[in-house]
Motif scaffolding. Sequence first.
Motif, PDB file in Angstrom:
ATOM      1  N   LEU A 130       0.858  -1.180   0.000  1.00 56.89           N
ATOM      2  CA  LEU A 130       0.000   0.000   0.000  1.00 56.89           C
ATOM      3  C   LEU A 130       0.893   1.229   0.000  1.00 56.89           C
ATOM      4  N   THR A 131       0.586   2.177  -0.860  1.00 56.92           N
ATOM      5  CA  THR A 131       1.351   3.419  -0.899  1.00 56.92           C
ATOM      6  C   THR A 131       0.398   4.601  -0.855  1.00 56.92           C
ATOM      7  N   THR A 132       0.776   5.635  -0.098  1.00 57.05           N
ATOM      8  CA  THR A 132      -0.060   6.824   0.068  1.00 57.05           C
ATOM      9  C   THR A 132       0.332   7.882  -0.964  1.00 57.05           C
ATOM     10  N   ILE A 133      -0.682   8.426  -1.638  1.00 58.92           N
ATOM     11  CA  ILE A 133      -0.481   9.433  -2.681  1.00 58.92           C
ATOM     12  C   ILE A 133      -1.337  10.658  -2.358  1.00 58.92           C
ATOM     13  N   SER A 134      -0.797  11.829  -2.581  1.00 60.40           N
ATOM     14  CA  SER A 134      -1.559  13.080  -2.527  1.00 60.40           C
ATOM     15  C   SER A 134      -1.565  13.673  -3.927  1.00 60.40           C
ATOM     16  N   ASP A 135      -2.752  14.027  -4.438  1.00 61.98           N
ATOM     17  CA  ASP A 135      -2.828  14.497  -5.817  1.00 61.98           C
ATOM     18  C   ASP A 135      -4.062  15.372  -5.997  1.00 61.98           C
ATOM     19  N   LEU A 136      -4.019  16.189  -7.044  1.00 61.93           N
ATOM     20  CA  LEU A 136      -5.179  16.968  -7.446  1.00 61.93           C
ATOM     21  C   LEU A 136      -6.025  16.103  -8.374  1.00 61.93           C
ATOM     22  N   ILE A 137      -7.233  15.802  -7.964  1.00 61.85           N
ATOM     23  CA  ILE A 137      -8.118  14.929  -8.729  1.00 61.85           C
ATOM     24  C   ILE A 137      -9.198  15.773  -9.386  1.00 61.85           C
ATOM     25  N   GLN A 138      -9.419  15.543 -10.682  1.00 60.38           N
ATOM     26  CA  GLN A 138     -10.416  16.292 -11.429  1.00 60.38           C
ATOM     27  C   GLN A 138     -11.647  15.431 -11.687  1.00 60.38           C
ATOM     28  N   ILE A 139     -12.811  16.011 -11.369  1.00 63.67           N
ATOM     29  CA  ILE A 139     -14.082  15.311 -11.560  1.00 63.67           C
ATOM     30  C   ILE A 139     -14.818  15.966 -12.724  1.00 63.67           C
ATOM     31  N   GLN A 140     -15.106  15.173 -13.747  1.00 66.93           N
ATOM     32  CA  GLN A 140     -15.772  15.675 -14.933  1.00 66.93           C
ATOM     33  C   GLN A 140     -17.263  15.923 -14.654  1.00 66.93           C
ATOM     34  N   PRO A 141     -17.890  16.873 -15.369  1.00 67.08           N
ATOM     35  CA  PRO A 141     -19.311  17.186 -15.138  1.00 67.08           C
ATOM     36  C   PRO A 141     -20.230  15.974 -15.239  1.00 67.08           C
ATOM     37  N   GLU A 142     -19.893  15.020 -16.113  1.00 67.78           N
ATOM     38  CA  GLU A 142     -20.761  13.834 -16.257  1.00 67.78           C
ATOM     39  C   GLU A 142     -20.745  12.931 -15.030  1.00 67.78           C
ATOM     40  N   GLU A 143     -19.811  13.180 -14.090  1.00 68.10           N
ATOM     41  CA  GLU A 143     -19.740  12.388 -12.866  1.00 68.10           C
ATOM     42  C   GLU A 143     -20.543  12.995 -11.721  1.00 68.10           C
ATOM     43  N   PHE A 144     -21.186  14.147 -11.962  1.00 67.89           N
ATOM     44  CA  PHE A 144     -21.843  14.874 -10.883  1.00 67.89           C
ATOM     45  C   PHE A 144     -23.055  14.124 -10.315  1.00 67.89           C
ATOM     46  N   GLY A 145     -23.563  13.147 -11.029  1.00 69.67           N
ATOM     47  CA  GLY A 145     -24.707  12.387 -10.527  1.00 69.67           C
ATOM     48  C   GLY A 145     -24.333  11.435  -9.394  1.00 69.67           C
ATOM     49  N   LYS A 146     -23.065  11.210  -9.193  1.00 69.70           N
ATOM     50  CA  LYS A 146     -22.589  10.320  -8.133  1.00 69.70           C
ATOM     51  C   LYS A 146     -22.386  11.102  -6.838  1.00 69.70           C
ATOM     52  N   THR A 147     -22.252  10.397  -5.739  1.00 76.05           N
ATOM     53  CA  THR A 147     -21.855  11.057  -4.507  1.00 76.05           C
ATOM     54  C   THR A 147     -20.438  11.581  -4.686  1.00 76.05           C
TER      55      THR A 147
END
Length: 208
Positions: A4-21
């Motif tokens: 297991l390795t820990t990562i810190s990153d900037l994650i981008q969520i596309q508009p089509e994913e907005f229906g999810k939590t």
Amino acid sequence: MFILTTISDLIQIQPEEFGKTSAQAIKDSINTKYANKVIQQVGVCICLFDLTKSSEGNIGHGTGIVNVNAEFRLLVFRPFQGEIIIGHIKISDPTGIYVSLDFFDDIYIPEALMPEGVRYNAVEKVWVWDTDDSELFYDNNETVRFRVENEHWDTNEERPPYRIIGSMTISGLGPVLWWEETREDIEAARQACLAGAANGDAEMEGDA
């Protein structure tokens, strides 16, 4: 084999994913970005293990994309030196054997790290180990054990970014079938010895 390795990153969520939590959208975006990818000096990312921290999302100007700073743990394939792993022979060439784990194919066993006395059969395109009384074949698709000896990292896009160098020199390595048959022969010999000893004891009692 897996860490297991820990990562810190900037994650981008596309508009089509907005229906999810929000949590599910972040997790799916992490898997899309990292699953089956190689991180240099870390290993082959298999999948997201868990999301440990995330910030509030910020919407990018003119794009509608939500940017989230996230901290998460990834399940990563990176075996340690000396580890014994089971895979199967994918293909062979005059330089050595290429082994696959199904999810990872860049494993190479060079001739120098195979048993003394091996030779390449150019007609069958397989390696053969000549022993005292038989020929043992490293057939394609054969299940094999190998020992991890080294790892190579590369940023050249024309070469694998991560490659494992393995060996099959010590007893028990190579095609699993060889050693299963050897164990069966040893067990059969042991049982024969036990049966012979038992018969000998019975004859001695009869003579008495």
